[in-house]
Design a protein around this motif. Structure first.
Motif, PDB file in Angstrom:
ATOM      1  N   THR A 128      54.302  44.025  24.473  1.00 30.76           N
ATOM      2  CA  THR A 128      52.921  44.388  24.817  1.00 30.76           C
ATOM      3  C   THR A 128      52.556  45.804  24.371  1.00 30.76           C
ATOM      4  OG1 THR A 128      53.647  44.960  27.045  1.00 30.76           O
ATOM      5  CG2 THR A 128      52.773  42.737  26.712  1.00 30.76           C
ATOM      6  N   ASP A 129      53.493  46.737  24.382  1.00 34.63           N
ATOM      7  CA  ASP A 129      53.189  48.078  23.874  1.00 34.63           C
ATOM      8  C   ASP A 129      52.854  48.017  22.385  1.00 34.63           C
ATOM      9  OD1 ASP A 129      53.610  49.221  26.357  1.00 34.63           O
ATOM     10  OD2 ASP A 129      55.655  49.885  25.903  1.00 34.63           O
ATOM     11  N   ALA A 130      53.588  47.218  21.640  1.00 42.51           N
ATOM     12  CA  ALA A 130      53.311  47.067  20.210  1.00 42.51           C
ATOM     13  C   ALA A 130      51.939  46.445  19.989  1.00 42.51           C
ATOM     14  CB  ALA A 130      54.391  46.223  19.542  1.00 42.51           C
ATOM     15  N   HIS A 131      51.559  45.498  20.839  1.00 43.07           N
ATOM     16  CA  HIS A 131      50.241  44.858  20.685  1.00 43.07           C
ATOM     17  C   HIS A 131      49.134  45.898  20.837  1.00 43.07           C
ATOM     18  CE1 HIS A 131      52.352  41.022  22.360  1.00 43.07           C
ATOM     19  NE2 HIS A 131      52.834  41.409  21.191  1.00 43.07           N
ATOM     20  N   ARG A 132      49.239  46.750  21.837  1.00 47.94           N
ATOM     21  CA  ARG A 132      48.241  47.810  22.023  1.00 47.94           C
ATOM     22  C   ARG A 132      48.228  48.759  20.824  1.00 47.94           C
ATOM     23  NH1 ARG A 132      50.102  47.190  27.290  1.00 47.94           N
ATOM     24  NH2 ARG A 132      51.622  48.869  27.068  1.00 47.94           N
ATOM     25  N   PHE A 133      49.394  49.063  20.298  1.00 48.08           N
ATOM     26  CA  PHE A 133      49.509  49.933  19.124  1.00 48.08           C
ATOM     27  C   PHE A 133      48.755  49.332  17.935  1.00 48.08           C
ATOM     28  CE2 PHE A 133      52.043  50.554  15.189  1.00 48.08           C
ATOM     29  CZ  PHE A 133      51.757  51.896  14.963  1.00 48.08           C
ATOM     30  N   TYR A 134      48.998  48.057  17.647  1.00 41.20           N
ATOM     31  CA  TYR A 134      48.337  47.421  16.505  1.00 41.20           C
ATOM     32  C   TYR A 134      46.830  47.326  16.718  1.00 41.20           C
ATOM     33  CZ  TYR A 134      53.026  46.274  14.909  1.00 41.20           C
ATOM     34  OH  TYR A 134      54.326  46.366  14.486  1.00 41.20           O
ATOM     35  N   GLU A 135      46.409  47.053  17.926  1.00 40.08           N
ATOM     36  CA  GLU A 135      44.973  47.002  18.208  1.00 40.08           C
ATOM     37  C   GLU A 135      44.325  48.375  18.000  1.00 40.08           C
ATOM     38  OE1 GLU A 135      45.020  45.256  22.115  1.00 40.08           O
ATOM     39  OE2 GLU A 135      44.994  43.216  21.277  1.00 40.08           O
ATOM     40  N   ARG A 136      44.998  49.453  18.381  1.00 43.13           N
ATOM     41  CA  ARG A 136      44.465  50.808  18.145  1.00 43.13           C
ATOM     42  C   ARG A 136      44.276  51.067  16.658  1.00 43.13           C
ATOM     43  NH1 ARG A 136      48.282  52.631  21.856  1.00 43.13           N
ATOM     44  NH2 ARG A 136      49.503  53.582  20.206  1.00 43.13           N
ATOM     45  N   LEU A 137      45.085  50.428  15.826  1.00 44.52           N
ATOM     46  CA  LEU A 137      44.995  50.619  14.378  1.00 44.52           C
ATOM     47  C   LEU A 137      44.004  49.652  13.717  1.00 44.52           C
ATOM     48  CD1 LEU A 137      48.744  51.272  13.570  1.00 44.52           C
ATOM     49  CD2 LEU A 137      46.879  52.930  13.673  1.00 44.52           C
ATOM     50  N   GLY A 138      43.295  48.858  14.521  1.00 43.38           N
ATOM     51  CA  GLY A 138      42.252  47.994  13.982  1.00 43.38           C
ATOM     52  C   GLY A 138      42.620  46.531  13.829  1.00 43.38           C
ATOM     53  N   PHE A 139      43.849  46.153  14.137  1.00 43.86           N
ATOM     54  CA  PHE A 139      44.239  44.747  14.055  1.00 43.86           C
ATOM     55  C   PHE A 139      43.672  44.009  15.269  1.00 43.86           C
ATOM     56  CE2 PHE A 139      47.239  46.849  11.361  1.00 43.86           C
ATOM     57  CZ  PHE A 139      47.558  45.932  10.380  1.00 43.86           C
ATOM     58  N   THR A 140      43.333  42.743  15.078  1.00 41.53           N
ATOM     59  CA  THR A 140      42.847  41.927  16.190  1.00 41.53           C
ATOM     60  C   THR A 140      43.805  40.766  16.423  1.00 41.53           C
ATOM     61  OG1 THR A 140      41.458  40.601  14.714  1.00 41.53           O
ATOM     62  CG2 THR A 140      40.426  42.493  15.767  1.00 41.53           C
ATOM     63  N   ALA A 141      43.950  40.400  17.673  1.00 34.45           N
ATOM     64  CA  ALA A 141      44.787  39.258  18.040  1.00 34.45           C
ATOM     65  C   ALA A 141      43.952  37.996  17.820  1.00 34.45           C
ATOM     66  CB  ALA A 141      45.245  39.383  19.483  1.00 34.45           C
ATOM     67  N   SER A 142      43.951  37.507  16.599  1.00 37.66           N
ATOM     68  CA  SER A 142      43.041  36.433  16.212  1.00 37.66           C
ATOM     69  C   SER A 142      43.678  35.054  16.166  1.00 37.66           C
ATOM     70  CB  SER A 142      42.438  36.739  14.836  1.00 37.66           C
ATOM     71  OG  SER A 142      43.477  36.824  13.875  1.00 37.66           O
ATOM     72  N   HIS A 143      44.998  34.977  16.202  1.00 35.59           N
ATOM     73  CA  HIS A 143      45.679  33.693  16.040  1.00 35.59           C
ATOM     74  C   HIS A 143      46.799  33.558  17.076  1.00 35.59           C
ATOM     75  CE1 HIS A 143      43.673  33.988  12.194  1.00 35.59           C
ATOM     76  NE2 HIS A 143      43.952  32.727  11.967  1.00 35.59           N
ATOM     77  N   LEU A 144      47.218  32.349  17.263  1.00 35.41           N
ATOM     78  CA  LEU A 144      48.376  32.058  18.081  1.00 35.41           C
ATOM     79  C   LEU A 144      49.470  31.586  17.135  1.00 35.41           C
ATOM     80  CD1 LEU A 144      49.449  31.742  20.974  1.00 35.41           C
ATOM     81  CD2 LEU A 144      48.626  29.389  20.931  1.00 35.41           C
ATOM     82  N   GLY A 145      50.641  32.219  17.182  1.00 32.57           N
ATOM     83  CA  GLY A 145      51.701  31.881  16.248  1.00 32.57           C
ATOM     84  C   GLY A 145      52.749  30.957  16.837  1.00 32.57           C
ATOM     85  N   PHE A 146      53.415  30.222  15.973  1.00 34.24           N
ATOM     86  CA  PHE A 146      54.458  29.291  16.384  1.00 34.24           C
ATOM     87  C   PHE A 146      55.657  29.467  15.464  1.00 34.24           C
ATOM     88  CE2 PHE A 146      50.425  27.471  17.538  1.00 34.24           C
ATOM     89  CZ  PHE A 146      50.622  27.012  18.822  1.00 34.24           C
ATOM     90  N   LYS A 147      56.852  29.230  15.987  1.00 36.64           N
ATOM     91  CA  LYS A 147      58.082  29.289  15.191  1.00 36.64           C
ATOM     92  C   LYS A 147      58.938  28.089  15.509  1.00 36.64           C
ATOM     93  CE  LYS A 147      58.278  34.253  14.748  1.00 36.64           C
ATOM     94  NZ  LYS A 147      59.049  35.457  14.877  1.00 36.64           N
TER      95      LYS A 147
END
Length: 150
Positions: A128-147
């Motif tokens: 979750t800390d990384a998610h906030r970091f990427y959002e601060r840099l302009g990335f959006t959580a636009s997809h749901l990923g699967f592996k």
């Protein structure tokens, strides 16, 4: 901190890269720093592929960060090329000082320079800390990923 250099990784950088990959709760369960063979084999493939850009951040001769940037040509989005950022890691004693931002900004600028139309990345759901970091840099959580492990 002006003594930072971002450069292509060499085989000599592998121990430092693998140590950073293993230096967190997730990496500790999936990396094996004591067995260099699979990392050397993967490095050889990466180094031979012009679409792969494995880089390290070096400060005062010491590897302190890494990421892998992959360019993926595609048909969707009118033939768009995607840049995929993977395996972003910062040495423990460099975290929180802006190095992650420097690496991501390098990756975005390099993606533009190489003709990519879109930059994407994935981050483990628990980071979750990384998610906030990427959002601060302009990335959006636009997809749901699967592996699917093979």
């Amino acid at each position: 901190m002006t003594d930072l250099t971002i450069r292509r990784a060499t085989a000599d950088d592998l121990p430092a890269i693998v140590a950073m990959l293993a230096d967190d709760p997730l990496g500790a369960t999936r990396e094996s720093p004591d067995d260099p063979a699979p990392y050397r084999a993967a490095y050889e493939q990466i180094a031979a592929d012009p679409h792969q850009h494995l880089v390290v951040a070096e400060r005062s001769g010491r590897v302190v960060g890494t990421l892998q940037l992959t360019l993926v040509p595609g048909l969707s989005r009118r033939g768009a090329t995607r840049a995929v950022i993977e395996a972003v890691r910062i040495h423990a004693d460099e975290r929180g000082a802006g190095l992650g931002t420097d690496l991501i900004e390098w990756a975005v600028a390099t993606s533009r320079r190489l003709g990519a139309d879109l930059v994407q990345l994935t981050s483990d759901a628990t980071r979750t800390d990384a998610h906030r970091f990427y959002e601060r840099l302009g990335f959006t959580a636009s997809h749901l990923g699967f592996k699917l492990a093979l």
